[in-house]
Design a protein around this motif. Sequence first.
Motif, PDB file in Angstrom:
ATOM      1  N   LYS A 110     -70.042  78.094  48.675  1.00  0.00           N
ATOM      2  CA  LYS A 110     -68.965  77.500  49.476  1.00  0.00           C
ATOM      3  C   LYS A 110     -68.559  78.491  50.565  1.00  0.00           C
ATOM      4  N   ALA A 152     -67.174  76.291  60.354  1.00  0.00           N
ATOM      5  CA  ALA A 152     -67.127  77.509  59.538  1.00  0.00           C
ATOM      6  C   ALA A 152     -67.357  78.755  60.382  1.00  0.00           C
ATOM      7  N   THR A 201     -66.779  79.874  53.218  1.00  0.00           N
ATOM      8  CA  THR A 201     -65.572  79.805  54.043  1.00  0.00           C
ATOM      9  C   THR A 201     -65.714  80.779  55.210  1.00  0.00           C
ATOM     10  N   ARG A 202     -64.817  80.668  56.165  1.00  0.00           N
ATOM     11  CA  ARG A 202     -64.832  81.581  57.306  1.00  0.00           C
ATOM     12  C   ARG A 202     -64.709  83.033  56.850  1.00  0.00           C
TER      13      ARG A 202
END
Length: 370
Positions: free
Chosen positions: A321, A93, A323-324
Amino acid sequence: MKQLNFWCAALLLAAVSHASQAQILIGQTAGFTGPVGAGVKETTDGAKLYIDATNAKGGVNGQKIELISLDDKFDPKLAGENARKLIEEQNVAAMFLTRGTPHTEAMLPLLEKHGVPLVGPSTGAMVLHQPVKKHVFNVRATYQREAEKAVTHLNSMGITRIGLVYADDSFGADGVAGAQKGFAAAKLQPAVLEKFNRGKPDFGPIAPKVVQSNAQAIIMVASGQAVVDGMKAFRAAGSAAQIVTLSNNASSGFIKSLGDNARGVIVTQVFPYERSIAYSMVKEAQELSKAKGTGDISPAMLEGFAAAKVLVEGLKRAGAKPTREKIQAALESIRKFDIGGLEVNYSPEDHTGLDFADLSIIGTDGKFRR
């Protein structure tokens, strides 16, 4: 009965699968072996103090942080390849706590291509600060700030013949640029200015020039082993110059490698004194280290610890969650984040981090003194 066993097995498999997925993968490539191995180990140990403590409390938003560390042997080419594996194959990530200027530069195209944030690179290279690199979130101060501080400090002590010996890479050039600012402010010129091959250091030709310059102090912008070898060569040639080096060598391992030459060496620092409990971050790191049985905190460990605090804060803000893209936005939202006596601020236009610079001297007990 068979059907019941089937459903129990299915539920167990699902639970295990969920648990295996409930991880936030963070990638790191650094020279765990090679000339900077001791320092890399200490910065990583410092980071793990905070990451492990976070995981022990349930992780971030219910997910544990898993740090995947690869050894690049302090080779820029291998650092770039390791970053590719971590980003494209391991699907991390974020990247974290890389080591070295050309090494970090080697992975910049990958960060840009895949939108991966990098938190706390263990380098103070100006090239990672200006112009702003979208995906690089610095935590420590710049090498230029350190080198400038070193010249200013030496001059304040009445030392005017100051030399510069540096590695012939972007790290060395960066340190020289900072030192030159200090020279300009003090209206001085370097007593000697010499560079050496980073891959194959040879101080034989440089040592006589250091002696001939009659330098009172030599600032070495180099990795730990190169400083050790250079100092031995200078002493063998007859120079008694005060040796000064930058915070990339602020580790207990560096002190040990110096051996009998350690006493009196000055090392610039980019974090508070590691025994000063006036800073809550230092006290927190000390307590966690004691509980874990890892001994005293070193400056290198404190750097890793501070970087981990910034990483965890970014992950928390990224939500359940992360995410990048969410981590990138979360890090850029950080304003006035107190990591324990020092404040971190980011924005899309500024990824500077901290601007703290100080100096310490290696004492007779083989520890840093302020």
